[in-house]
Design an enzyme around this catalytic site. Structure first.
Site, short mmCIF file in Angstrom:
data_model
loop_
_atom_site.label_atom_id
_atom_site.label_comp_id
_atom_site.label_asym_id
_atom_site.label_seq_id
_atom_site.Cartn_x
_atom_site.Cartn_y
_atom_site.Cartn_z
N TRP A 1 3.93 18.72 12.79
CA TRP A 1 3.78 17.26 12.78
C TRP A 1 2.51 16.93 13.56
O TRP A 1 2.29 17.49 14.63
CB TRP A 1 4.98 16.54 13.41
N GLU B 1 5.99 17.65 8.38
CA GLU B 1 6.71 16.40 8.65
C GLU B 1 5.78 15.19 8.59
O GLU B 1 4.85 15.07 9.38
CB GLU B 1 7.35 16.48 10.05
N LYS C 1 5.20 10.82 8.45
CA LYS C 1 5.84 9.62 9.01
C LYS C 1 5.11 8.38 8.55
O LYS C 1 4.06 8.46 7.90
CB LYS C 1 5.98 9.69 10.52
N ASP D 1 12.46 13.11 8.73
CA ASP D 1 12.91 12.57 10.01
C ASP D 1 13.53 11.19 9.73
O ASP D 1 12.89 10.33 9.12
CB ASP D 1 11.70 12.46 10.96
N HIS E 1 11.49 7.95 10.26
CA HIS E 1 10.10 7.89 9.81
C HIS E 1 9.85 7.11 8.54
O HIS E 1 8.85 7.32 7.85
CB HIS E 1 9.55 9.31 9.65
N HIS F 1 15.04 16.10 10.70
CA HIS F 1 14.99 15.64 12.08
C HIS F 1 15.95 14.48 12.16
O HIS F 1 15.63 13.36 11.77
CB HIS F 1 13.58 15.20 12.47
N ASP G 1 10.91 3.30 15.07
CA ASP G 1 11.11 4.75 15.24
C ASP G 1 11.31 5.07 16.72
O ASP G 1 10.50 5.74 17.34
CB ASP G 1 9.86 5.45 14.67
N ASP H 1 13.70 6.75 18.33
CA ASP H 1 14.29 8.02 18.74
C ASP H 1 15.42 7.87 19.75
O ASP H 1 15.43 8.53 20.79
CB ASP H 1 13.19 8.96 19.28
N ASP I 1 16.09 15.11 16.73
CA ASP I 1 14.82 14.63 17.30
C ASP I 1 15.04 13.26 17.92
O ASP I 1 15.04 12.26 17.23
CB ASP I 1 13.74 14.58 16.20
C1 RNT Z 1 7.07 12.33 15.88
C2 RNT Z 1 7.88 13.35 15.16
C3 RNT Z 1 7.94 14.68 15.81
C4 RNT Z 1 8.16 14.60 17.33
C5 RNT Z 1 8.41 15.92 17.99
C6 RNT Z 1 8.25 15.85 19.46
O1 RNT Z 1 7.16 11.10 15.31
O2 RNT Z 1 9.15 12.86 14.90
O3 RNT Z 1 8.93 15.45 15.21
O4 RNT Z 1 9.19 13.74 17.64
O5 RNT Z 1 7.63 16.89 17.42
ZN ZN Z 2 10.54 14.30 14.03
#
Ligand code: RNT
Ligand code: ZN
Length: 421
Positions: free
Chosen positions: A187, A228, A230, A261, A264, A288, A296, A298, A328
């Site tokens: 990523w 990955e 986003k 993810d 994302h 993820h 986003d 997290d 994640d």
């Molecule tokens: C970032 C991505 C990625 C990170 C990690 C730390 O938007 O989601 O996966 O969260 O690599």
């Molecule tokens: Zn991620």
């Protein structure tokens, strides 16, 4: 709760599920085989252990200042070991490159080697778990202007290409030593705050960089490459070079894993519906699992409708054999060991709920056009005694039942985490 109580509640639950044609024993057997990859970065607020380490950049952010974060690899391993001991089943651990152990020496990102992860490999061996890996293309001088693999400067681009090549070698070494392939996930944060004139050139550069990174074939028994995309990040609100479409196209053409993810995409968009769509054209995917709140963000994964739907789709579509489940999220406002335990236990609960559905019957009735049955039954299933099956699974797996795990985390906090200044 007493053992007899857990067992008798389970016996009743087993009968209730049997009335719906669901075999709880089979569900528990299936559940045991699904590993979840715990992300190392929840343990220290995505800071890593580089000798020249700085602040977190790349358009991702951790908020909160709960005391006790891990400051060394040993502390992080101890915390993760504690978390794993409170989670039923055998799982995995997912490392970022900047969690290396360089013995205090400055080892820049393009110089990392398997030897810097020897401590992690030995720890994983001692626990009998697999490892996954990620190049760290953020929190570094050479990513400060927001570009890495798509940078217009060939020197900087090459630096990140080398980093990613080395990362694949490290993943392969982990996979070889541990007997289970590491998923090495790329990523990058590359993007722009405002609308670019040139959308195209950075993407062409990224494509060429990936071609170079993946040039050397690695045995898929040791390393699997994932990419990955986003939608946006902080400071890359208008343009992200590695968007979902970019990587999906690349993954299909080059036989890579696509990483989805959950945070994302647009806020009303879910990855649930994407799983079967991408699985038509890619062999395997990486998830993820995250929880976005308004953006986003997290947040720690909880047993939300979104999470349940992801697990349902994996089970109903028979996709688990082609899916690598990683988590994640990063929350520094609560106990970090608890954050791991809550997130992973929630993911496992969601999978268990999915295994406890009478999928064949639901599928048949749907095919027959009986949508009334489908809706009615999905609602009935929600009030079956799932908790009794979950408690029994924890008991069987030798981990604390119900909220008893929190007492363990509190004890650990008192004895260990609170000693960290
Ligand atoms: C970032 C991505 C990625 C990170 C990690 C730390 O938007 O989601 O996966 O969260 O690599
Ligand atoms: Zn991620």
């Amino acid at each position: 709760m007493k053992t007899e109580q857990i067992e008798s509640a389970y016996a009743l639950a087993k009968e209730r599920y049997a009335e719906f044609g669901v075999d709880t024993e089979a569900a528990l057997q299936a559940l045991k085989t699904v590993p979840i990859s715990l992300h190392c970065w929840q343990g220290d607020d995505v800071l890593g252990f580089e000798s020249f380490g700085g602040e977190l950049t790349g358009g991702i952010a951790v908020t909160g200042n709960y005391p006790g974060k891990a400051r060394t690899p040993d502390e992080l391993r101890a915390d993760a070991t504690k978390a794993l001991s409170l989670i039923p089943g055998t799982h995995r651990f997912n490392l970022h490159a900047f969690y290396l152990e360089s013995g205090g020496k400055k080892v820049d990102r393009d110089e990392i080697c398997p030897q810097h992860f020897e401590g992690w490999i030995q720890w994983a061996q001692s626990l009998g778990i697999g490892l996954d890996f990620n190049p760290t293309c953020f929190s570094h001088d050479k990513s400060a202007d927001g570009f890495t693999l798509s940078h217009h400067d060939a020197g900087i681009r090459q630096f990140w290409i080398e980093h990613c090549k080395q990362s694949r070698e490290i993943g392969a070494e982990m996979g070889r030593r541990l007997g289970t392939p590491a998923v090495t996930n790329i990523w990058i944060p590359d993007g722009m705050k405002d609308t670019p004139i040139d959308y195209k050139a950075p993407r062409l550069r990224l494509k060429a960089a990936l071609d170079e990174i993946f040039e050397k074939p690695l045995d898929p028994a040791h390393n699997l490459d994932a990419i990955e995309g986003k939608l946006f990040g902080l400071g890359s609100e208008s343009y992200v070079v590695g968007s979902h479409e970019f990587y999906l196209g690349y993954a299909v053409k080059n036989d890579k894993l696509i990483c989805l993810d959950a945070g994302h995409y647009h806020p009303t968009e879910t990855i649930v519906d994407k799983i079967s769509a991408v699985m038509c054209s890619v062999d395997e995917i990486l998830l993820h699992v995250s929880r976005g709140v308004r953006w986003d963000s997290d947040h720690v994964v909880t047993l939300s409708d979104d999470l349940r739907a992801i697990a349902q789709e994996l089970v109903r579509g028979d996709f688990l054999g082609r899916t690598h489940i990683g988590l994640d999220f990063f929350d520094a406002s609560i106990n970090r060991v608890a954050a791991w335990v809550i997130g992973v236990r929630s993911m496992i609960k969601a999978l268990l709920l999915a295994f406890l559905e009478p999928i064949e019957t639901l599928r048949e009735r749907e095919l027959a056009g009986d949508y009334t049955y489908r809706l009615a039954m999905l609602e009935e299933l929600k009030t079956l005694p799932f908790g009794a099956v979950w408690d029994y699974y924890c008991l069987q797996s030798g981990v604390p039942v119900a909220s008893a795990w929190l007492d363990e985390v509190r004890g650990y906090e008192k004895a260990v985490l609170s000693q960290r200044a």
